[in-house]
Design a protein around this motif. Structure first.
Motif, mmCIF file in Angstrom:
data_model
loop_
_atom_site.group_PDB
_atom_site.id
_atom_site.type_symbol
_atom_site.label_atom_id
_atom_site.label_comp_id
_atom_site.label_asym_id
_atom_site.label_seq_id
_atom_site.Cartn_x
_atom_site.Cartn_y
_atom_site.Cartn_z
ATOM 1 N N ILE A 95 0.828 -1.197 0.000
ATOM 2 C CA ILE A 95 0.000 0.000 0.000
ATOM 3 C C ILE A 95 0.868 1.256 0.000
ATOM 4 O O ILE A 95 0.605 2.219 -0.738
ATOM 5 C CB ILE A 95 -0.939 0.008 1.226
ATOM 6 C CG1 ILE A 95 -1.924 -1.166 1.163
ATOM 7 C CG2 ILE A 95 -1.693 1.325 1.315
ATOM 8 C CD1 ILE A 95 -2.830 -1.162 -0.034
ATOM 9 N N LEU A 96 1.924 1.261 0.811
ATOM 10 C CA LEU A 96 2.797 2.428 0.881
ATOM 11 C C LEU A 96 3.530 2.660 -0.439
ATOM 12 O O LEU A 96 3.654 3.808 -0.903
ATOM 13 C CB LEU A 96 3.801 2.245 2.020
ATOM 14 C CG LEU A 96 3.223 2.298 3.437
ATOM 15 C CD1 LEU A 96 4.275 1.896 4.456
ATOM 16 C CD2 LEU A 96 2.677 3.691 3.756
ATOM 17 N N VAL A 97 4.031 1.581 -1.049
ATOM 18 C CA VAL A 97 4.722 1.709 -2.332
ATOM 19 C C VAL A 97 3.767 2.232 -3.399
ATOM 20 O O VAL A 97 4.127 3.096 -4.222
ATOM 21 C CB VAL A 97 5.323 0.352 -2.750
ATOM 22 C CG1 VAL A 97 5.809 0.394 -4.197
ATOM 23 C CG2 VAL A 97 6.469 -0.031 -1.821
ATOM 24 N N LYS A 98 2.551 1.719 -3.371
ATOM 25 C CA LYS A 98 1.552 2.167 -4.347
ATOM 26 C C LYS A 98 1.247 3.656 -4.166
ATOM 27 O O LYS A 98 1.133 4.413 -5.141
ATOM 28 C CB LYS A 98 0.272 1.340 -4.167
ATOM 29 C CG LYS A 98 -0.764 1.549 -5.258
ATOM 30 C CD LYS A 98 -2.010 0.746 -4.963
ATOM 31 C CE LYS A 98 -1.733 -0.736 -4.953
ATOM 32 N NZ LYS A 98 -2.973 -1.527 -4.805
ATOM 33 N N ARG A 99 1.134 4.079 -2.909
ATOM 34 C CA ARG A 99 0.875 5.496 -2.644
ATOM 35 C C ARG A 99 2.011 6.371 -3.160
ATOM 36 O O ARG A 99 1.768 7.448 -3.704
ATOM 37 C CB ARG A 99 0.695 5.726 -1.140
ATOM 38 C CG ARG A 99 -0.642 5.267 -0.598
ATOM 39 C CD ARG A 99 -0.740 5.520 0.893
ATOM 40 N NE ARG A 99 -2.035 5.140 1.414
ATOM 41 C CZ ARG A 99 -2.383 5.192 2.692
ATOM 42 N NH1 ARG A 99 -1.505 5.624 3.592
ATOM 43 N NH2 ARG A 99 -3.577 4.830 3.089
#
Length: 264
Positions: A169-173
């Motif tokens: 999720i963090l990488v996608k953000r």
């Protein structure tokens, strides 16, 4: 911040444009792009939450999350079913997919007023705010980079699926932030990590989908249980590969000491 409002609003409009094409017999890409656009809008509103105090951003974050979540199961099945070999289990999953899409259409219809409210909130005049957009965007990117490193350490230390999911999720953000707010020419490394983590997450979701089928009384229960075990083995192998790649990547950045082999 008007710059964030406009960017997030454009993503919400894009999500609405895909709605008419979402259909179990249509192109699954419509549902995928609907969810991506909602996530991009929600990511911006979340990352700029501080400068957006006093705007409808917080209410929109809640609403956009709800509008995206109703489509999660349908998207998981859109990815899973076509990849299965022909047979009774695939036929059973295809029927399940059709049922889930029917429920999705009902849920999307029920959210019509919610979407209209979001359109109205995006159309309101938002306070300009005192924080310059470029500075806020750089600060958000730096905060994300630190969070990714910290979450990467947790994933390596604990090896839990939920930790890898949080890292995804963090990488996608970060990828969304950079694509929407910066002129970044090369995001290949971030995209590669998003793809790796997404493939592992897909396996976890697919095992969860199969769990009730494997324990049920259907004639396909044995096939579902066998496939679930196969996916479990694949998941272990993928997690080992993720751990090795992440250890090397973080060592390259000086975040951890390189290790010749690490897996959970």
């Amino acid at each position: 911040m008007v710059a964030v409002q406009k960017r997030a609003g454009r993503q919400f409009t894009r999500a609405l444009q895909h709605l008419p094409d979402i259909d179990v017999d249509g192109d699954p890409e419509a549902l995928h792009q609907y969810r991506v656009a909602l996530r991009k809008a929600r990511t911006l509103l979340t990352l700029f939450a501080g400068p957006l105090i006093g705007t409808p951003a917080a209410a929109l974050v809640v609403s956009l999350g709800q509008q995206a979540r109703v489509a999660n199961r349908a998207r998981d099945l859109d990815v899973f079913v076509p990849a299965q070999p022909s047979g009774a289990l695939k036929d059973h999953l295809a029927r399940l997919r059709r049922q889930v899409h029917q429920s999705l259409q009902h849920d999307l219809s029920a959210l019509e007023r919610e979407r209209a409210l979001c359109e109205a909130l995006f159309a309101l005049p938002w306070p300009a705010g005192e924080c310059p957009f470029d500075g806020a965007a750089q600060a958000a990117d730096q905060t994300l980079e630190a969070a990714i490193l910290a979450q990467g350490r947790r994933a390596l230390d604990r090896g839990r699926a939920r930790d890898w999911h949080r890292l995804r999720i963090l990488v996608k953000r970060q990828r969304y932030l950079r694509s929407l707010c910066f002129e970044v020419e090369d995001q290949l490394e971030v995209k590669a990590w998003q793809d790796r983590l997404g493939a592992y997450n897909d396996l976890c979701c697919q095992r969860a989908l199969l769990k009730p089928l494997a324990r049920g009384g259907e004639s396909t229960a044995a096939s579902a249980a066998k496939l679930r075990q196969h996916l479990k083995r694949q998941g272990r192998a993928q997690k080992r590969a993720l751990a090795l790649a992440l250890t090397a990547s973080m060592a390259k950045k000086g975040a951890v000491e390189a290790k010749s082999e690490k897996s959970h």
